[in-house]
Design an enzyme around this catalytic site. Sequence first.
Site, PDB file in Angstrom:
ATOM      1  N   ALA A   1       3.312  -6.376   6.354  1.00  0.00           N
ATOM      2  CA  ALA A   1       4.384  -5.728   5.596  1.00  0.00           C
ATOM      3  C   ALA A   1       3.744  -4.811   4.542  1.00  0.00           C
ATOM      4  O   ALA A   1       2.531  -4.873   4.317  1.00  0.00           O
ATOM      5  CB  ALA A   1       5.251  -6.789   4.923  1.00  0.00           C
TER       6      ALA A   1
ATOM      7  N   GLN B   1       3.485  -4.839   1.373  1.00  0.00           N
ATOM      8  CA  GLN B   1       2.657  -5.540   0.373  1.00  0.00           C
ATOM      9  C   GLN B   1       1.827  -6.643   1.024  1.00  0.00           C
ATOM     10  O   GLN B   1       1.669  -7.737   0.473  1.00  0.00           O
ATOM     11  CB  GLN B   1       3.548  -6.109  -0.738  1.00  0.00           C
ATOM     12  CG  GLN B   1       3.931  -5.089  -1.780  1.00  0.00           C
ATOM     13  CD  GLN B   1       2.720  -4.531  -2.532  1.00  0.00           C
ATOM     14  OE1 GLN B   1       1.744  -5.219  -2.779  1.00  0.00           O
ATOM     15  NE2 GLN B   1       2.796  -3.261  -2.891  1.00  0.00           N
ATOM     16  N   SER B   2       1.279  -6.359   2.187  1.00  0.00           N
ATOM     17  CA  SER B   2       0.511  -7.378   2.910  1.00  0.00           C
ATOM     18  C   SER B   2      -0.785  -7.748   2.190  1.00  0.00           C
ATOM     19  O   SER B   2      -1.621  -6.880   1.917  1.00  0.00           O
ATOM     20  CB  SER B   2       0.179  -6.841   4.304  1.00  0.00           C
ATOM     21  OG  SER B   2      -0.757  -7.679   4.942  1.00  0.00           O
ATOM     22  N   ASN B   3      -0.948  -9.042   1.937  1.00  0.00           N
ATOM     23  CA  ASN B   3      -2.230  -9.533   1.414  1.00  0.00           C
ATOM     24  C   ASN B   3      -3.280  -9.498   2.506  1.00  0.00           C
ATOM     25  O   ASN B   3      -4.459  -9.290   2.249  1.00  0.00           O
ATOM     26  CB  ASN B   3      -2.078 -10.968   0.903  1.00  0.00           C
ATOM     27  CG  ASN B   3      -1.063 -11.061  -0.213  1.00  0.00           C
ATOM     28  OD1 ASN B   3      -1.252 -10.474  -1.272  1.00  0.00           O
ATOM     29  ND2 ASN B   3       0.035 -11.766   0.024  1.00  0.00           N
TER      30      ASN B   3
ATOM     31  N   VAL C   1      -3.589  -7.295   4.962  1.00  0.00           N
ATOM     32  CA  VAL C   1      -4.150  -5.944   5.134  1.00  0.00           C
ATOM     33  C   VAL C   1      -5.150  -5.658   4.018  1.00  0.00           C
ATOM     34  O   VAL C   1      -6.246  -5.139   4.262  1.00  0.00           O
ATOM     35  CB  VAL C   1      -3.038  -4.869   5.210  1.00  0.00           C
ATOM     36  CG1 VAL C   1      -3.625  -3.468   5.141  1.00  0.00           C
ATOM     37  CG2 VAL C   1      -2.214  -5.042   6.487  1.00  0.00           C
TER      38      VAL C   1
END
Length: 345
Positions: free
Chosen positions: A73, A75-77, A79
């Site tokens: 998403a 705000q992916s942690n 990624v």
Amino acid sequence: MHLSRFARVRLGHSMTPLEPLRELSRVLDGPQLWIKRDDCTGFALGGNKVRKLEFLMADALAKGATHIVTHGATQSNHVRQTAAAAAHLGLSCIGLLETRLSDADDDYHNSGNVLLDRLFKCLLEERPAGCDMNAEIELVAERLRGQGARPYTIPGGGSNPIGALGYVLCAQEIVTQATELELVIDSVVHATGSSGTQAGLVAGLQAQNSGIPVLGIGVHKPRDIQEENVYRLALRTYDLIEARGLLSRESVVANCDYLGAGYGRVTPGVIEAVELLARTEGILLDPVYTGKAMAGLIDLVRKGFFARDQNIVFVHTGGAPALFAYRASFDEPALLRAPRARAAS
Ligand SMILES: Cc1ncc(COP(=O)(O)O)c(C=O)c1O
């Protein structure tokens, strides 16, 4: 269970602390609460993905990868941590971000994890909500192959059997630490999303015959889908580590009652949980995963779900960088609300 058989690149600080949450336990007046500090895995501000990436990136290097392609998403942690791991290992990284919250503000789209993705020189591409993101990363990989590159794709959250090895290792740490502390753990509680964390924990705890149950608090899917996803991945992980004995369907339990309006949508329980942990323990949760899981744990404690003499371990899976993307959810009126905890008085 001999995890040294699997290739691993060291990225984070392992044997994260297992500590008592003394003040929170006192304020809630329920069971003894403990915390496994996987927010302190260190690398690129830490979190659960560091453990998964140690095995996934080793596999990528073994396969001669030049590029890492993954998704999450906005705000992916995952990624963010993948982008950092790729930078550290001299690989290029492409992150596909699914715009699940199209009505979100500028902070959400540009601060927090997105800011860090850019610092790590990750090439970001957006995709609309509902896209088949695993298919999208394969399309990007195809494009890169056409240009002579050797891409390695990582599914959302790093959740495949190789990634889940990171949480088999965490399960080993938990059992070792419990023995050292002479602690009988009655339940492990954590946020469950793309399933790899819970699958690894369930497989790893069962492979050690620990008798420790795991409760995942769902942050994305309804219960039946979440449990099925976790169980399927736990079985594949169990096979990969060649564990013996039955891994029962009943060992996978997800409570998805705390989802609220959906993935990434903050609930009053999340705000309370984030504030309470900050003010009683000085610990930062995140608004999407650990905040929701802790909101669930707090509610279950208040409802008497756990006995007072039980020891409950909350696995803090990280994610605090996203707090900056959710600034508006913690605005001044919220901070000025009547204090709920001792530390706020
Ligand atoms: C901070 C944080 N906690 C928990 C999770 C959930 O872990 P999993 O995706 O392995 O279920 C994630 C996943 O993205 C996460 O970023």
